[in-house]
Design a protein around this motif. Structure first.
Motif, mmCIF file in Angstrom:
data_model
loop_
_atom_site.group_PDB
_atom_site.id
_atom_site.type_symbol
_atom_site.label_atom_id
_atom_site.label_comp_id
_atom_site.label_asym_id
_atom_site.label_seq_id
_atom_site.Cartn_x
_atom_site.Cartn_y
_atom_site.Cartn_z
ATOM 1 N N SER A 1 -8.631 -32.811 -61.105
ATOM 2 C CA SER A 1 -7.396 -34.339 -61.547
ATOM 3 C C SER A 1 -6.679 -34.150 -62.491
ATOM 4 O O SER A 1 -6.080 -34.081 -63.090
ATOM 5 C CB SER A 1 -7.758 -35.978 -61.107
ATOM 6 N N ALA A 2 -7.667 -32.978 -63.160
ATOM 7 C CA ALA A 2 -6.868 -32.520 -64.575
ATOM 8 C C ALA A 2 -5.503 -31.281 -64.358
ATOM 9 O O ALA A 2 -5.517 -31.055 -63.517
ATOM 10 C CB ALA A 2 -7.861 -31.506 -65.782
ATOM 11 N N PRO A 3 -4.709 -31.873 -65.236
ATOM 12 C CA PRO A 3 -3.175 -31.082 -65.097
ATOM 13 C C PRO A 3 -3.272 -29.567 -64.871
ATOM 14 O O PRO A 3 -3.947 -28.927 -65.384
ATOM 15 C CB PRO A 3 -2.427 -31.636 -66.612
ATOM 16 N N CYS A 4 -2.337 -29.251 -63.941
ATOM 17 C CA CYS A 4 -2.372 -27.827 -64.120
ATOM 18 C C CYS A 4 -1.490 -26.972 -65.096
ATOM 19 O O CYS A 4 -0.698 -27.405 -65.549
ATOM 20 C CB CYS A 4 -1.862 -27.399 -62.484
ATOM 21 N N LEU A 5 -2.654 -25.485 -65.475
ATOM 22 C CA LEU A 5 -1.084 -25.459 -66.290
ATOM 23 C C LEU A 5 -0.152 -24.479 -65.852
ATOM 24 O O LEU A 5 0.795 -23.892 -66.058
ATOM 25 C CB LEU A 5 -2.632 -23.536 -66.620
ATOM 26 N N ASP A 6 -0.210 -24.066 -64.331
ATOM 27 C CA ASP A 6 0.939 -23.966 -63.661
ATOM 28 C C ASP A 6 0.990 -23.160 -62.517
ATOM 29 O O ASP A 6 0.855 -24.371 -61.442
ATOM 30 C CB ASP A 6 2.318 -22.886 -64.378
ATOM 31 N N ALA A 7 0.782 -22.485 -61.912
ATOM 32 C CA ALA A 7 0.236 -22.420 -59.898
ATOM 33 C C ALA A 7 -0.896 -23.392 -60.535
ATOM 34 O O ALA A 7 -2.167 -23.434 -60.474
ATOM 35 C CB ALA A 7 -0.197 -20.769 -60.144
ATOM 36 N N PRO A 8 -1.029 -23.819 -58.523
ATOM 37 C CA PRO A 8 -1.872 -24.390 -58.390
ATOM 38 C C PRO A 8 -2.788 -23.238 -57.648
ATOM 39 O O PRO A 8 -3.561 -24.600 -57.193
ATOM 40 C CB PRO A 8 -0.974 -24.755 -56.687
ATOM 41 N N ASP A 9 -2.947 -22.227 -57.744
ATOM 42 C CA ASP A 9 -4.369 -21.905 -57.090
ATOM 43 C C ASP A 9 -4.586 -21.469 -58.190
ATOM 44 O O ASP A 9 -6.007 -19.895 -58.472
ATOM 45 C CB ASP A 9 -3.719 -20.761 -56.258
ATOM 46 N N GLY A 10 -4.633 -21.383 -59.381
ATOM 47 C CA GLY A 10 -4.824 -21.460 -61.168
ATOM 48 C C GLY A 10 -6.016 -22.163 -61.995
ATOM 49 O O GLY A 10 -6.370 -23.082 -60.928
ATOM 50 N N ILE A 11 -5.819 -21.960 -63.214
ATOM 51 C CA ILE A 11 -6.710 -22.663 -63.714
ATOM 52 C C ILE A 11 -5.884 -23.967 -64.111
ATOM 53 O O ILE A 11 -4.446 -24.160 -64.145
ATOM 54 C CB ILE A 11 -7.145 -22.257 -64.535
ATOM 55 N N THR A 12 -6.902 -25.132 -65.171
ATOM 56 C CA THR A 12 -6.766 -26.167 -65.428
ATOM 57 C C THR A 12 -5.076 -26.149 -67.058
ATOM 58 O O THR A 12 -6.080 -24.564 -67.403
ATOM 59 C CB THR A 12 -7.131 -27.206 -65.355
ATOM 60 N N LYS A 13 -4.877 -27.036 -67.547
ATOM 61 C CA LYS A 13 -4.272 -26.321 -69.022
ATOM 62 C C LYS A 13 -6.108 -26.688 -69.856
ATOM 63 O O LYS A 13 -5.410 -26.132 -70.854
ATOM 64 C CB LYS A 13 -3.864 -27.326 -69.303
#
Length: 222
Positions: free
Chosen positions: A80-92
């Motif tokens: 539920s944490a904010p994504c870095l950018d791509a949805p299949d990537g990692i969070t901020k």
């Protein structure tokens, strides 16, 4: 009437017998499973180890005889944490942890290290933020079933440590082939350290450093 009563009695007896058999089999499976679980060496949290226990890792790292298998940072699609950018990537948050973890590895020393990553977005992002450059992707670090340890050993160059950024399933593959057991699924950004024997170069898993308590103080311990 009598035969019907006897038939019902036998049916009830058969059902009770089946229930007893199922219970016995369940108990046997639990006992057998527990035997193999506790018989398999358990991996430890290296942050809780003393200087003597960490000496093999210190020596292996200095001589280029270590393999480190790192799980990617926090997944965006499962958080539920904010994504870095791509949805299949990692969070901020995962990015911040990766950057911090990478600084510890830089302190360990990367001059004699070869670094590779799974080609999936979350692993590439983790590796690139950790090591501050585009890390070379390798398909076998994603499609690792049955080949993870073998390919890692074939990839490792003599005198060079090998750092692999991959997935929890691939780390489990290595655990299985080394006949060791971790008490939990490898957390995000955790590092499994493996050392090669000085003579036979046989791989041995020492344990995990978790991102929450990874440090390099052990390198300076006497």
């Amino acid at each position: 009437m009598g035969s019907r009563f006897m038939s019902l009695s036998f049916t009830g007896s058969n059902q009770r017998a089946r229930n007893v058999l199922i219970t016995v089999l369940a108990v046997v499976l639990v006992i057998v499973g527990s035997y193999f679980l506790f018989r398999t060496p358990r991996l430890t949290n290296l942050a809780q180890s003393n200087a003597a226990q960490l000496a093999p890792l210190k020596s292996a790292w200095a001589s280029g005889d270590a393999i480190v298998v790192i799980r990617h940072a926090e997944r965006c699609d499962l958080s539920s944490a904010p994504c870095l950018d791509a949805p299949d990537g990692i969070t901020k948050r995962g990015k911040d942890i990766a950057v911090k973890l990478g600084k510890h590895y830089q302190t360990l020393g990367l001059d004699q290290a070869d670094i590779f990553t799974s080609p999936l977005t979350r692993t590439r992002q983790t590796a690139n933020f950790m090591f501050n450059h585009d890390v070379e992707p390798q398909q076998w670090l994603a499609a690792c079933k049955g080949i993870m340890l073998k390919t890692a050993l074939e990839t490792k160059r003599p005198g060079h440590n090998l750092i692999l950024v991959t997935h929890s399933d691939c780390i489990r593959e290595i655990e299985k082939h080394l006949n060791v057991h971790a008490p939990e699924k490898p957390p995000y950004a955790s590092s499994l350290f493996i050392v090669l024997g000085q003579g036979d170069k046989k791989p041995r898993a020492l344990g995990f450093f978790y991102s929450r308590d990874f440090n390099t103080e052990w390198m300076n311990q006497k």
